[in-house]
Design an enzyme around this catalytic site. Structure first.
Site, PDB file in Angstrom:
ATOM      1  N   HIS A  53       0.488  -1.304   0.330  1.00 52.62           N
ATOM      2  CA  HIS A  53      -0.113  -0.235  -0.107  1.00 52.62           C
ATOM      3  C   HIS A  53       1.016   1.078  -0.544  1.00 52.62           C
ATOM      4  CE1 HIS A  53       0.833   1.002   4.274  1.00 52.62           C
ATOM      5  NE2 HIS A  53       0.747  -0.049   4.432  1.00 52.62           N
ATOM      6  N   GLN A  55       1.638   4.992   1.377  1.00 55.97           N
ATOM      7  CA  GLN A  55       1.709   5.550   2.408  1.00 55.97           C
ATOM      8  C   GLN A  55       0.843   6.367   3.418  1.00 55.97           C
ATOM      9  OE1 GLN A  55       3.294  10.324   3.353  1.00 55.97           O
ATOM     10  NE2 GLN A  55       4.784   9.566   4.412  1.00 55.97           N
ATOM     11  N   SER A  56       0.476   5.729   4.582  1.00 54.74           N
ATOM     12  CA  SER A  56      -0.344   5.588   5.320  1.00 54.74           C
ATOM     13  C   SER A  56      -0.036   6.828   6.264  1.00 54.74           C
ATOM     14  CB  SER A  56      -0.042   4.472   6.400  1.00 54.74           C
ATOM     15  OG  SER A  56      -0.080   4.221   7.010  1.00 54.74           O
ATOM     16  N   TRP A  58       0.023   6.831   9.416  1.00 53.72           N
ATOM     17  CA  TRP A  58       0.780   5.996  10.517  1.00 53.72           C
ATOM     18  C   TRP A  58       2.141   6.003  10.258  1.00 53.72           C
ATOM     19  CZ3 TRP A  58      -1.957   2.719  14.920  1.00 53.72           C
ATOM     20  CH2 TRP A  58      -3.284   2.857  14.970  1.00 53.72           C
ATOM     21  N   GLU A 127      -2.299  -7.271   7.467  1.00 50.20           N
ATOM     22  CA  GLU A 127      -0.887  -6.658   7.991  1.00 50.20           C
ATOM     23  C   GLU A 127      -0.341  -7.230   8.965  1.00 50.20           C
ATOM     24  OE1 GLU A 127       2.285  -6.732   7.867  1.00 50.20           O
ATOM     25  OE2 GLU A 127       3.286  -4.473   6.998  1.00 50.20           O
ATOM     26  N   LYS A 138       6.823   4.523  17.807  1.00 49.75           N
ATOM     27  CA  LYS A 138       8.105   4.312  18.217  1.00 49.75           C
ATOM     28  C   LYS A 138       8.460   4.324  19.387  1.00 49.75           C
ATOM     29  CE  LYS A 138       8.382   2.979  12.816  1.00 49.75           C
ATOM     30  NZ  LYS A 138       9.412   2.954  11.826  1.00 49.75           N
TER      31      LYS A 138
END
Length: 488
Positions: A53, A55-56, A58, A127, A138
Protein backbone atom coordinates in the site's frame (compact mmCIF):
# COMPACT_ATOMS: atom_id res chain seq x y z
CA UNK A 1 43.16 -5.69 -12.09
CA UNK A 2 41.51 -6.64 -8.82
CA UNK A 3 43.65 -9.31 -7.21
CA UNK A 4 41.92 -12.40 -5.96
CA UNK A 5 43.21 -15.22 -3.78
CA UNK A 6 41.26 -18.36 -4.63
CA UNK A 7 40.20 -20.57 -1.77
CA UNK A 8 39.53 -24.29 -2.10
CA UNK A 9 36.37 -25.16 -3.98
CA UNK A 10 33.49 -24.99 -1.48
CA UNK A 11 31.15 -27.85 -0.85
CA UNK A 12 27.84 -27.42 -2.66
CA UNK A 13 24.96 -27.44 -0.18
CA UNK A 14 21.83 -29.30 -1.20
CA UNK A 15 18.52 -27.44 -1.24
CA UNK A 16 16.40 -28.51 1.70
CA UNK A 17 13.36 -27.14 3.44
CA UNK A 18 14.63 -24.76 6.15
CA UNK A 19 14.89 -26.55 9.48
CA UNK A 20 14.67 -23.74 12.00
CA UNK A 21 13.75 -23.65 15.70
CA UNK A 22 10.52 -21.89 14.75
CA UNK A 23 8.58 -25.17 14.34
CA UNK A 24 7.83 -27.29 17.36
CA UNK A 25 9.38 -30.36 15.79
CA UNK A 26 11.15 -31.31 12.59
CA UNK A 27 8.24 -33.60 11.78
CA UNK A 28 5.86 -30.64 12.01
CA UNK A 29 8.11 -28.61 9.65
CA UNK A 30 8.27 -31.41 7.11
CA UNK A 31 4.50 -31.93 7.31
CA UNK A 32 3.87 -28.34 6.15
CA UNK A 33 3.63 -28.38 2.35
CA UNK A 34 5.84 -25.84 0.60
CA UNK A 35 4.38 -23.39 -1.90
CA UNK A 36 6.12 -25.31 -4.68
CA UNK A 37 4.34 -28.49 -3.58
CA UNK A 38 1.04 -26.64 -3.55
CA UNK A 39 1.68 -25.25 -7.03
CA UNK A 40 2.37 -28.62 -8.68
CA UNK A 41 -1.18 -28.74 -10.01
CA UNK A 42 -0.52 -25.70 -12.23
CA UNK A 43 -0.58 -26.59 -15.94
CA UNK A 44 0.02 -23.11 -17.38
CA UNK A 45 2.30 -20.25 -16.36
CA UNK A 46 1.02 -17.94 -13.65
CA UNK A 47 2.36 -14.51 -12.72
CA UNK A 48 1.62 -12.93 -9.33
CA UNK A 49 2.27 -9.22 -8.86
CA UNK A 50 2.57 -8.03 -5.24
CA UNK A 51 2.10 -4.35 -4.32
CA UNK A 52 2.46 -2.76 -0.91
CA UNK A 53 0.00 0.00 0.00
CA UNK A 54 0.95 3.68 -0.33
CA UNK A 55 2.18 5.81 2.55
CA UNK A 56 -0.35 5.91 5.40
CA UNK A 57 -0.94 8.46 8.15
CA UNK A 58 0.69 6.14 10.69
CA UNK A 59 3.67 5.56 8.36
CA UNK A 60 4.10 9.33 8.31
CA UNK A 61 3.83 9.59 12.11
CA UNK A 62 6.24 6.73 12.77
CA UNK A 63 3.53 4.76 14.56
CA UNK A 64 3.47 0.95 14.74
CA UNK A 65 0.49 -0.17 12.66
CA UNK A 66 0.46 -3.94 12.70
CA UNK A 67 -2.99 -5.22 11.73
CA UNK A 68 -4.82 -2.22 13.24
CA UNK A 69 -7.18 -0.40 10.87
CA UNK A 70 -7.08 3.24 11.98
CA UNK A 71 -4.71 4.76 9.42
CA UNK A 72 -5.57 5.95 5.91
CA UNK A 73 -3.50 6.96 2.91
CA UNK A 74 -1.82 10.35 3.02
CA UNK A 75 -1.86 12.58 -0.06
CA UNK A 76 1.61 11.21 -0.82
CA UNK A 77 0.22 7.67 -0.46
CA UNK A 78 -2.61 8.45 -2.89
CA UNK A 79 -0.05 9.86 -5.33
CA UNK A 80 2.13 6.74 -5.00
CA UNK A 81 -0.88 4.54 -5.70
CA UNK A 82 -1.71 6.62 -8.76
CA UNK A 83 1.86 6.22 -10.03
CA UNK A 84 1.52 2.46 -9.56
CA UNK A 85 -1.80 2.56 -11.43
CA UNK A 86 -0.09 4.25 -14.36
CA UNK A 87 2.75 1.74 -14.23
CA UNK A 88 0.30 -1.18 -14.36
CA UNK A 89 -2.33 0.49 -16.58
CA UNK A 90 -1.68 -1.57 -19.71
CA UNK A 91 -1.27 -4.84 -17.84
CA UNK A 92 -3.97 -7.47 -17.97
CA UNK A 93 -4.94 -8.94 -14.60
CA UNK A 94 -7.56 -11.62 -14.10
CA UNK A 95 -8.19 -10.93 -10.43
CA UNK A 96 -7.08 -8.74 -7.53
CA UNK A 97 -6.63 -10.12 -4.01
CA UNK A 98 -6.44 -7.42 -1.35
CA UNK A 99 -6.04 -6.99 2.36
CA UNK A 100 -9.30 -5.80 3.96
CA UNK A 101 -7.49 -3.00 5.86
CA UNK A 102 -8.41 0.52 4.71
CA UNK A 103 -4.92 1.64 3.61
CA UNK A 104 -4.43 -1.43 1.44
CA UNK A 105 -7.98 -1.61 0.11
CA UNK A 106 -7.83 2.05 -0.98
CA UNK A 107 -4.50 1.45 -2.76
CA UNK A 108 -6.05 -1.54 -4.54
CA UNK A 109 -9.08 0.53 -5.61
CA UNK A 110 -6.84 3.21 -7.14
CA UNK A 111 -4.67 0.69 -8.99
CA UNK A 112 -7.57 -1.49 -10.11
CA UNK A 113 -9.42 1.53 -11.48
CA UNK A 114 -12.32 0.72 -13.81
CA UNK A 115 -11.36 -2.88 -14.50
CA UNK A 116 -14.56 -4.92 -14.55
CA UNK A 117 -13.04 -8.02 -12.95
CA UNK A 118 -13.39 -8.83 -9.29
CA UNK A 119 -11.45 -7.73 -6.21
CA UNK A 120 -11.27 -10.36 -3.48
CA UNK A 121 -10.57 -9.29 0.13
CA UNK A 122 -8.62 -11.90 2.11
CA UNK A 123 -8.19 -11.49 5.87
CA UNK A 124 -4.93 -13.48 5.80
CA UNK A 125 -3.44 -10.63 3.74
CA UNK A 126 -3.76 -8.21 6.67
CA UNK A 127 -0.53 -6.84 8.10
CA UNK A 128 1.44 -8.70 10.78
CA UNK A 129 -0.38 -8.89 14.15
CA UNK A 130 1.71 -6.96 16.70
CA UNK A 131 -0.76 -7.02 19.59
CA UNK A 132 0.26 -4.61 22.42
CA UNK A 133 2.74 -2.79 20.16
CA UNK A 134 0.01 -1.59 17.80
CA UNK A 135 -0.69 2.14 17.96
CA UNK A 136 2.53 3.04 19.74
CA UNK A 137 4.98 5.55 18.37
CA UNK A 138 8.32 3.85 17.89
CA UNK A 139 10.00 5.82 20.67
CA UNK A 140 7.12 4.82 22.98
CA UNK A 141 7.77 1.17 22.16
CA UNK A 142 11.43 1.60 23.15
CA UNK A 143 10.53 3.39 26.39
CA UNK A 144 7.73 1.07 27.54
CA UNK A 145 9.04 -2.31 26.46
CA UNK A 146 12.84 -1.93 26.52
CA UNK A 147 14.41 -5.33 25.90
CA UNK A 148 11.25 -6.71 24.30
CA UNK A 149 11.28 -3.91 21.73
CA UNK A 150 14.98 -4.54 21.10
CA UNK A 151 14.19 -8.21 20.46
CA UNK A 152 11.56 -7.15 17.91
CA UNK A 153 14.26 -5.08 16.20
CA UNK A 154 17.14 -7.58 16.41
CA UNK A 155 15.55 -11.05 16.58
CA UNK A 156 12.05 -10.75 15.10
CA UNK A 157 11.56 -14.48 14.31
CA UNK A 158 11.83 -15.30 18.04
CA UNK A 159 9.95 -12.21 19.19
CA UNK A 160 7.20 -13.23 21.67
CA UNK A 161 4.46 -10.80 22.76
CA UNK A 162 1.16 -11.43 24.52
CA UNK A 163 1.70 -15.17 24.10
CA UNK A 164 2.21 -14.94 20.32
CA UNK A 165 5.11 -15.23 17.89
CA UNK A 166 4.02 -12.64 15.28
CA UNK A 167 6.53 -13.47 12.54
CA UNK A 168 5.93 -17.22 12.76
CA UNK A 169 2.17 -16.62 12.61
CA UNK A 170 2.69 -14.37 9.60
CA UNK A 171 4.61 -17.06 7.68
CA UNK A 172 1.75 -19.51 8.34
CA UNK A 173 -0.76 -16.98 7.05
CA UNK A 174 1.31 -16.38 3.92
CA UNK A 175 1.31 -20.09 3.11
CA UNK A 176 -2.47 -20.12 3.57
CA UNK A 177 -2.78 -17.16 1.17
CA UNK A 178 -0.91 -19.06 -1.50
CA UNK A 179 -3.58 -21.79 -1.36
CA UNK A 180 -6.20 -19.32 -2.61
CA UNK A 181 -3.95 -17.40 -5.00
CA UNK A 182 -2.70 -20.53 -6.75
CA UNK A 183 -6.14 -22.15 -6.81
CA UNK A 184 -7.66 -19.20 -8.68
CA UNK A 185 -7.98 -19.86 -12.40
CA UNK A 186 -6.44 -16.50 -13.31
CA UNK A 187 -3.02 -16.55 -14.97
CA UNK A 188 -2.15 -12.97 -14.02
CA UNK A 189 -2.92 -12.07 -10.41
CA UNK A 190 -2.57 -8.76 -8.56
CA UNK A 191 -2.15 -8.83 -4.77
CA UNK A 192 -2.27 -5.55 -2.81
CA UNK A 193 -1.28 -5.88 0.83
CA UNK A 194 1.39 -4.72 3.31
CA UNK A 195 5.11 -4.61 4.03
CA UNK A 196 5.54 -7.65 6.28
CA UNK A 197 2.95 -9.87 4.64
CA UNK A 198 4.41 -9.22 1.17
CA UNK A 199 7.85 -10.12 2.54
CA UNK A 200 6.35 -13.35 3.83
CA UNK A 201 4.64 -14.09 0.49
CA UNK A 202 7.92 -13.67 -1.40
CA UNK A 203 9.88 -15.72 1.14
CA UNK A 204 7.42 -18.60 1.38
CA UNK A 205 7.15 -18.78 -2.42
CA UNK A 206 10.93 -19.28 -2.52
CA UNK A 207 10.84 -21.73 0.41
CA UNK A 208 12.68 -19.35 2.75
CA UNK A 209 12.08 -19.31 6.50
CA UNK A 210 11.31 -16.56 8.99
CA UNK A 211 15.00 -15.69 9.26
CA UNK A 212 14.48 -13.75 6.01
CA UNK A 213 12.14 -11.26 7.66
CA UNK A 214 13.41 -7.71 6.91
CA UNK A 215 15.89 -9.05 4.34
CA UNK A 216 13.65 -8.65 1.25
CA UNK A 217 12.44 -5.05 1.45
CA UNK A 218 8.97 -3.83 0.51
CA UNK A 219 8.61 -0.04 0.19
CA UNK A 220 5.36 1.90 -0.08
CA UNK A 221 3.77 0.91 -3.42
CA UNK A 222 6.81 -1.25 -4.23
CA UNK A 223 6.04 -3.93 -6.82
CA UNK A 224 7.38 -7.49 -6.65
CA UNK A 225 6.74 -10.15 -9.29
CA UNK A 226 6.73 -13.95 -8.93
CA UNK A 227 6.47 -16.33 -11.89
CA UNK A 228 5.20 -19.89 -11.54
CA UNK A 229 6.23 -21.82 -14.67
CA UNK A 230 5.55 -25.53 -15.27
CA UNK A 231 8.50 -27.15 -17.03
CA UNK A 232 8.16 -29.14 -20.24
CA UNK A 233 7.90 -32.95 -20.28
CA UNK A 234 6.76 -33.30 -16.69
CA UNK A 235 9.65 -31.38 -15.17
CA UNK A 236 9.42 -29.69 -11.79
CA UNK A 237 7.68 -26.36 -11.43
CA UNK A 238 10.01 -23.36 -11.42
CA UNK A 239 9.19 -20.45 -9.10
CA UNK A 240 11.13 -17.33 -9.98
CA UNK A 241 11.33 -13.91 -8.33
CA UNK A 242 11.24 -11.82 -11.49
CA UNK A 243 11.74 -8.57 -9.59
CA UNK A 244 11.66 -7.27 -6.04
CA UNK A 245 10.43 -3.90 -4.80
CA UNK A 246 10.20 -1.82 -7.98
CA UNK A 247 9.16 1.50 -6.45
CA UNK A 248 7.49 4.68 -7.76
CA UNK A 249 10.52 6.61 -6.48
CA UNK A 250 14.22 6.07 -7.14
CA UNK A 251 15.58 3.05 -5.20
CA UNK A 252 18.91 4.80 -4.59
CA UNK A 253 17.44 7.84 -2.82
CA UNK A 254 17.19 6.46 0.71
CA UNK A 255 20.17 5.72 2.93
CA UNK A 256 18.15 3.40 5.17
CA UNK A 257 17.12 -0.25 4.88
CA UNK A 258 14.04 -1.21 6.83
CA UNK A 259 14.47 1.88 8.99
CA UNK A 260 18.17 1.20 9.67
CA UNK A 261 20.89 3.53 8.39
CA UNK A 262 23.39 1.97 6.03
CA UNK A 263 26.84 3.17 5.03
CA UNK A 264 27.86 0.25 2.82
CA UNK A 265 26.02 -0.48 -0.39
CA UNK A 266 26.63 -2.82 -3.32
CA UNK A 267 24.83 -2.08 -6.59
CA UNK A 268 24.63 -4.92 -9.13
CA UNK A 269 24.29 -3.54 -12.67
CA UNK A 270 23.50 -5.91 -15.52
CA UNK A 271 25.47 -4.89 -18.60
CA UNK A 272 23.51 -3.47 -21.53
CA UNK A 273 22.13 -5.46 -24.46
CA UNK A 274 24.63 -6.49 -27.17
CA UNK A 275 24.78 -6.75 -30.96
CA UNK A 276 23.92 -10.46 -31.15
CA UNK A 277 21.58 -12.32 -28.76
CA UNK A 278 23.76 -15.43 -28.51
CA UNK A 279 26.08 -17.77 -30.34
CA UNK A 280 25.44 -21.38 -31.29
CA UNK A 281 26.66 -22.54 -27.89
CA UNK A 282 26.53 -19.68 -25.45
CA UNK A 283 24.73 -16.58 -24.30
CA UNK A 284 24.38 -13.07 -25.57
CA UNK A 285 26.45 -10.35 -23.91
CA UNK A 286 29.73 -12.28 -23.89
CA UNK A 287 33.09 -12.07 -25.59
CA UNK A 288 33.89 -9.03 -27.70
CA UNK A 289 30.34 -8.10 -28.70
CA UNK A 290 29.71 -4.38 -28.50
CA UNK A 291 26.62 -2.84 -26.95
CA UNK A 292 23.84 -2.31 -29.46
CA UNK A 293 21.86 0.94 -29.49
CA UNK A 294 19.49 -0.38 -26.80
CA UNK A 295 22.49 -1.37 -24.68
CA UNK A 296 23.99 2.12 -25.05
CA UNK A 297 20.69 3.67 -23.92
CA UNK A 298 20.45 1.24 -20.99
CA UNK A 299 23.97 2.07 -19.80
CA UNK A 300 23.31 5.83 -20.07
CA UNK A 301 20.01 5.55 -18.20
CA UNK A 302 21.72 3.55 -15.44
CA UNK A 303 24.47 6.16 -15.23
CA UNK A 304 21.80 8.86 -14.80
CA UNK A 305 20.09 6.85 -12.06
CA UNK A 306 23.35 6.47 -10.12
CA UNK A 307 24.26 10.15 -10.46
CA UNK A 308 22.40 10.77 -7.18
CA UNK A 309 25.04 8.64 -5.45
CA UNK A 310 28.74 9.31 -4.98
CA UNK A 311 30.11 6.01 -6.27
CA UNK A 312 33.52 5.08 -4.85
CA UNK A 313 34.47 2.16 -7.05
CA UNK A 314 33.21 0.32 -10.15
CA UNK A 315 34.23 -3.31 -10.57
CA UNK A 316 33.40 -4.95 -13.90
CA UNK A 317 33.93 -8.10 -15.87
CA UNK A 318 36.77 -7.70 -18.41
CA UNK A 319 34.33 -8.47 -21.24
CA UNK A 320 33.49 -5.62 -23.64
CA UNK A 321 29.78 -5.12 -22.80
CA UNK A 322 30.47 -4.90 -19.06
CA UNK A 323 33.44 -2.56 -19.54
CA UNK A 324 31.44 -0.29 -21.85
CA UNK A 325 28.58 -0.13 -19.33
CA UNK A 326 31.06 0.62 -16.52
CA UNK A 327 32.67 3.35 -18.62
CA UNK A 328 29.33 5.08 -19.16
CA UNK A 329 28.68 5.08 -15.39
CA UNK A 330 32.15 6.39 -14.49
CA UNK A 331 32.07 9.16 -17.11
CA UNK A 332 28.76 10.49 -15.81
CA UNK A 333 29.99 10.22 -12.20
CA UNK A 334 33.14 12.19 -13.00
CA UNK A 335 31.06 14.88 -14.75
CA UNK A 336 28.81 15.32 -11.69
CA UNK A 337 29.92 18.92 -11.17
CA UNK A 338 29.21 19.88 -14.80
CA UNK A 339 25.81 18.18 -14.58
CA UNK A 340 24.89 20.06 -11.41
CA UNK A 341 24.77 16.96 -9.22
CA UNK A 342 27.83 17.91 -7.14
CA UNK A 343 29.86 21.02 -6.41
CA UNK A 344 33.20 19.35 -7.11
CA UNK A 345 34.41 16.71 -9.59
CA UNK A 346 34.20 13.11 -8.43
CA UNK A 347 36.89 10.48 -8.73
CA UNK A 348 35.73 6.93 -9.34
CA UNK A 349 38.14 4.01 -9.06
CA UNK A 350 37.82 1.46 -11.88
CA UNK A 351 38.78 -2.20 -11.53
CA UNK A 352 38.31 -5.40 -13.51
CA UNK A 353 37.60 -8.75 -11.88
CA UNK A 354 38.17 -11.89 -13.95
CA UNK A 355 35.94 -13.87 -11.58
CA UNK A 356 32.95 -11.96 -13.00
CA UNK A 357 33.53 -13.65 -16.36
CA UNK A 358 31.13 -16.54 -17.08
CA UNK A 359 31.55 -17.20 -20.81
CA UNK A 360 33.70 -20.37 -20.39
CA UNK A 361 31.05 -21.94 -18.13
CA UNK A 362 28.27 -21.63 -20.69
CA UNK A 363 30.47 -22.53 -23.64
CA UNK A 364 31.18 -25.87 -21.96
CA UNK A 365 27.45 -26.40 -21.49
CA UNK A 366 27.09 -26.49 -25.31
CA UNK A 367 23.64 -25.02 -24.97
CA UNK A 368 22.44 -21.61 -26.12
CA UNK A 369 19.91 -19.23 -24.65
CA UNK A 370 18.96 -16.34 -26.91
CA UNK A 371 16.32 -14.82 -24.64
CA UNK A 372 16.26 -13.95 -20.97
CA UNK A 373 12.84 -15.21 -20.00
CA UNK A 374 11.91 -15.44 -16.34
CA UNK A 375 13.66 -18.47 -14.85
CA UNK A 376 15.82 -19.03 -17.96
CA UNK A 377 18.68 -20.47 -15.90
CA UNK A 378 16.52 -23.49 -15.03
CA UNK A 379 17.11 -24.76 -18.61
CA UNK A 380 20.79 -25.48 -17.84
CA UNK A 381 21.96 -28.72 -16.25
CA UNK A 382 23.04 -29.00 -12.63
CA UNK A 383 26.75 -29.19 -13.38
CA UNK A 384 26.65 -25.85 -15.23
CA UNK A 385 24.75 -24.21 -12.38
CA UNK A 386 27.17 -25.69 -9.82
CA UNK A 387 30.10 -24.20 -11.68
CA UNK A 388 28.35 -20.83 -11.83
CA UNK A 389 27.51 -21.01 -8.10
CA UNK A 390 31.07 -22.00 -7.17
CA UNK A 391 32.49 -19.06 -9.13
CA UNK A 392 30.04 -16.71 -7.41
CA UNK A 393 31.36 -17.81 -3.97
CA UNK A 394 34.89 -16.52 -4.54
CA UNK A 395 33.60 -13.49 -6.45
CA UNK A 396 31.34 -12.51 -3.56
CA UNK A 397 34.18 -12.73 -1.05
CA UNK A 398 36.40 -10.55 -3.24
CA UNK A 399 33.65 -7.95 -3.57
CA UNK A 400 32.99 -7.88 0.18
CA UNK A 401 36.69 -7.28 0.71
CA UNK A 402 36.57 -4.42 -1.78
CA UNK A 403 33.53 -2.94 0.00
CA UNK A 404 35.21 -3.07 3.41
CA UNK A 405 36.61 0.21 4.67
CA UNK A 406 38.48 1.19 7.82
CA UNK A 407 36.83 4.62 7.83
CA UNK A 408 33.27 5.44 8.86
CA UNK A 409 32.54 7.10 5.52
CA UNK A 410 29.82 5.78 3.25
CA UNK A 411 31.12 3.40 0.59
CA UNK A 412 29.24 2.52 -2.57
CA UNK A 413 30.51 -0.25 -4.82
CA UNK A 414 29.03 -0.77 -8.31
CA UNK A 415 29.46 -4.24 -9.83
CA UNK A 416 28.88 -4.63 -13.60
CA UNK A 417 28.56 -8.01 -15.25
CA UNK A 418 26.43 -10.56 -17.06
CA UNK A 419 23.00 -11.37 -15.53
CA UNK A 420 24.09 -14.97 -14.83
CA UNK A 421 26.97 -14.13 -12.48
CA UNK A 422 25.00 -11.36 -10.77
CA UNK A 423 22.23 -13.89 -10.09
CA UNK A 424 24.84 -16.07 -8.40
CA UNK A 425 25.90 -13.09 -6.27
CA UNK A 426 22.32 -12.61 -5.09
CA UNK A 427 22.33 -16.23 -3.92
CA UNK A 428 25.57 -15.63 -2.03
CA UNK A 429 24.12 -12.55 -0.35
CA UNK A 430 21.11 -14.57 0.81
CA UNK A 431 23.21 -17.63 1.83
CA UNK A 432 21.41 -19.84 -0.67
CA UNK A 433 22.70 -22.96 -2.37
CA UNK A 434 23.05 -23.67 -6.08
CA UNK A 435 19.45 -24.90 -6.26
CA UNK A 436 18.13 -21.35 -5.82
CA UNK A 437 19.95 -19.89 -8.85
CA UNK A 438 16.93 -20.37 -11.19
CA UNK A 439 14.76 -18.67 -8.54
CA UNK A 440 15.98 -15.19 -9.50
CA UNK A 441 15.78 -13.24 -12.73
CA UNK A 442 17.77 -10.24 -13.97
CA UNK A 443 17.34 -8.39 -17.28
CA UNK A 444 20.03 -6.55 -19.26
CA UNK A 445 20.20 -2.96 -18.04
CA UNK A 446 18.63 -3.75 -14.68
CA UNK A 447 19.83 -2.63 -11.25
CA UNK A 448 19.76 -4.58 -7.97
CA UNK A 449 20.74 -3.00 -4.65
CA UNK A 450 22.12 -4.64 -1.51
CA UNK A 451 22.57 -2.64 1.70
CA UNK A 452 24.78 -3.63 4.63
CA UNK A 453 23.44 -1.87 7.78
CA UNK A 454 26.00 -3.71 9.92
CA UNK A 455 28.83 -3.30 7.42
CA UNK A 456 30.14 -5.80 4.83
CA UNK A 457 30.78 -8.38 7.58
CA UNK A 458 27.08 -8.30 8.48
CA UNK A 459 24.04 -9.56 6.68
CA UNK A 460 23.04 -8.00 3.36
CA UNK A 461 19.55 -6.52 2.99
CA UNK A 462 18.14 -6.67 -0.54
CA UNK A 463 16.56 -3.30 -1.34
CA UNK A 464 15.47 -4.27 -4.87
CA UNK A 465 16.25 -6.72 -7.68
CA UNK A 466 15.85 -6.35 -11.43
CA UNK A 467 14.83 -2.68 -11.16
CA UNK A 468 14.19 -1.32 -14.67
CA UNK A 469 11.87 1.68 -14.15
CA UNK A 470 14.84 4.03 -14.76
CA UNK A 471 14.91 2.83 -18.38
CA UNK A 472 11.70 4.75 -19.11
CA UNK A 473 10.07 3.64 -22.35
CA UNK A 474 12.68 0.87 -22.61
CA UNK A 475 11.84 -0.60 -19.19
CA UNK A 476 10.69 -4.22 -18.92
CA UNK A 477 6.87 -4.43 -18.50
CA UNK A 478 5.64 -5.67 -15.13
CA UNK A 479 3.35 -8.20 -16.78
CA UNK A 480 3.03 -9.59 -20.26
CA UNK A 481 0.01 -10.86 -22.12
CA UNK A 482 -0.79 -14.51 -21.49
CA UNK A 483 -3.55 -14.77 -24.08
CA UNK A 484 -1.57 -17.33 -26.08
CA UNK A 485 -0.90 -19.49 -23.00
CA UNK A 486 2.86 -19.28 -23.57
CA UNK A 487 5.35 -18.98 -20.76
CA UNK A 488 6.30 -15.40 -19.93
Amino acid sequence: MLSLVCSPTPAIPVRRRPTTPYCATLREAEATPSVAEKARRLRVAKRVVLVRHGQSTWNEEGRIQGSSDFSVLTSKGESQAETSRQMLLSDSFDVCFTSPLIRSKRTAEIIWGSRPKEMLPDSDLREIDLYSFQGLLKHEGKERYGSLYRQWQKDAPNFLIDGHYPVRELWDRARNCWDRILAHEGKSVLVVAHNAVNQALVATALDLGTEYFRILLQSNCGVSVLDFTPQDQGGTLNICLNRLNQTPNSPVASGTSGGRKTKSRMILVCQGATQSPGSEFGLGGMGYEALNMLGVIQSQKTAELLLDLNVNCIVSSPRVPAMDTATAISEVQEAADCLGADCVPRYVERKQLFELEVEPIFQKARKSSTTYQSGWLSSFNQSTLKELWTKSVSTWQALLKELSSESDEEKILVVVGHPAILTGLLCQCLHLSVDWIPSFHLDPGSVSIIDFPDGPAGRGVVRCTNYTAHLGRWSIPITRSTVDDEAF
